[in-house]
Design a protein around this motif. Sequence first.
Motif, short mmCIF file in Angstrom:
data_model
loop_
_atom_site.label_atom_id
_atom_site.label_comp_id
_atom_site.label_asym_id
_atom_site.label_seq_id
_atom_site.Cartn_x
_atom_site.Cartn_y
_atom_site.Cartn_z
N ARG A 145 66.80 4.94 38.63
CA ARG A 145 66.97 4.76 37.18
C ARG A 145 65.77 5.32 36.40
O ARG A 145 65.94 5.98 35.37
CB ARG A 145 67.16 3.28 36.85
N ASN A 146 64.58 5.08 36.91
CA ASN A 146 63.38 5.55 36.23
C ASN A 146 63.30 7.08 36.20
O ASN A 146 62.91 7.68 35.19
CB ASN A 146 62.13 4.98 36.89
N ILE A 147 63.67 7.71 37.31
CA ILE A 147 63.67 9.17 37.36
C ILE A 147 64.71 9.74 36.40
O ILE A 147 64.46 10.73 35.70
CB ILE A 147 63.91 9.66 38.81
N LYS A 148 65.87 9.12 36.38
CA LYS A 148 66.93 9.55 35.46
C LYS A 148 66.45 9.44 34.02
O LYS A 148 66.69 10.35 33.20
CB LYS A 148 68.18 8.70 35.67
N GLN A 149 65.76 8.37 33.70
CA GLN A 149 65.23 8.19 32.35
C GLN A 149 64.22 9.28 32.01
O GLN A 149 64.24 9.84 30.90
CB GLN A 149 64.57 6.82 32.21
N ALA A 150 63.37 9.60 32.97
CA ALA A 150 62.37 10.65 32.74
C ALA A 150 63.04 12.00 32.51
O ALA A 150 62.65 12.77 31.63
CB ALA A 150 61.42 10.72 33.93
#
Length: 301
Positions: A145-150
């Motif tokens: 999720r964090n990578i997708k947000q970035a």
Amino acid sequence: MIRFLKHIDIDKTRWDECVKKSANGNVYALSHYLDIVHPQWEALVSDDYEAVMPLPSKRKFRISYLFTPFFVQQLGIFSSKELNINDINRFIENIPDKFKAISLRLNEGNLFDGLKNTVNHRNIILPLSDDASTLRENYHNNLKRNIKQAENNNVELIYDIDTEVIINLFRENRGKSVTHWGDAEYAVVKRLPFAFVIGAKVGENVEAGACFLEFGNRITFIFSGCSEVGKNMHLLALILDAVVEKYAGTGKILDFEGSDDDNLARFYLGFGGRAVLYPELKANRGRFITKILINKKLNTK
């Protein structure tokens, strides 16, 4: 026979040959790396450089002591032949008596049951044998999720940017709480032999960056800097994911260089890595007053 050598007496060509032939060899033990992080390091050497052990030392309150320099995770004994606990003990027994205190991190190849006067530390590594998609399947959901947000923030990854940019990001953010680092420590960072540096740019500004070393089949994540913006956007996760993609399928190992900190360990383990332990040799060899001085004044990590 194990000999103690002053810095000037070390044959660095033969030293590096031993480290490179060692199954447990690492970048921290190479002579040029040691010259950067702690000039005038001394050493123990067995026979014809069959096995070696760096001895970085300092002197304080008239006490000589061994310590682990900044920007070094693991030192210890390195050998072109397979090591056993007796080999480790022989080297430890040959550490000169002039060193009244020892707080020296050894390496994962020096970890044996029954090794005395040691405490264990945690490192986390990620083998990169599989392809990128398979490796990413093992990411923890929160990391995904964090990578997708970035990725949704139009981030541009820039390779081989000036190290000074990463240093400034660190100093202006997390570095404000690292009061034991000064200009001398940051000057060492600038001299480290990075294999590559990656920055994450948002708009006109680099908001995060990371520096990596390379030795043999190991890529080591050694230093990073991140602004508050970069932290909130999870840019460091994006950078590390880019390294996974770049080296996927190569059989190399991504070494996160830590950590004993549970929060950092959780972050690194989120990439699907595994924990590996390595020992630290801790000993006080002086009188009671020496122990007090060592415990209160000589800690460097």
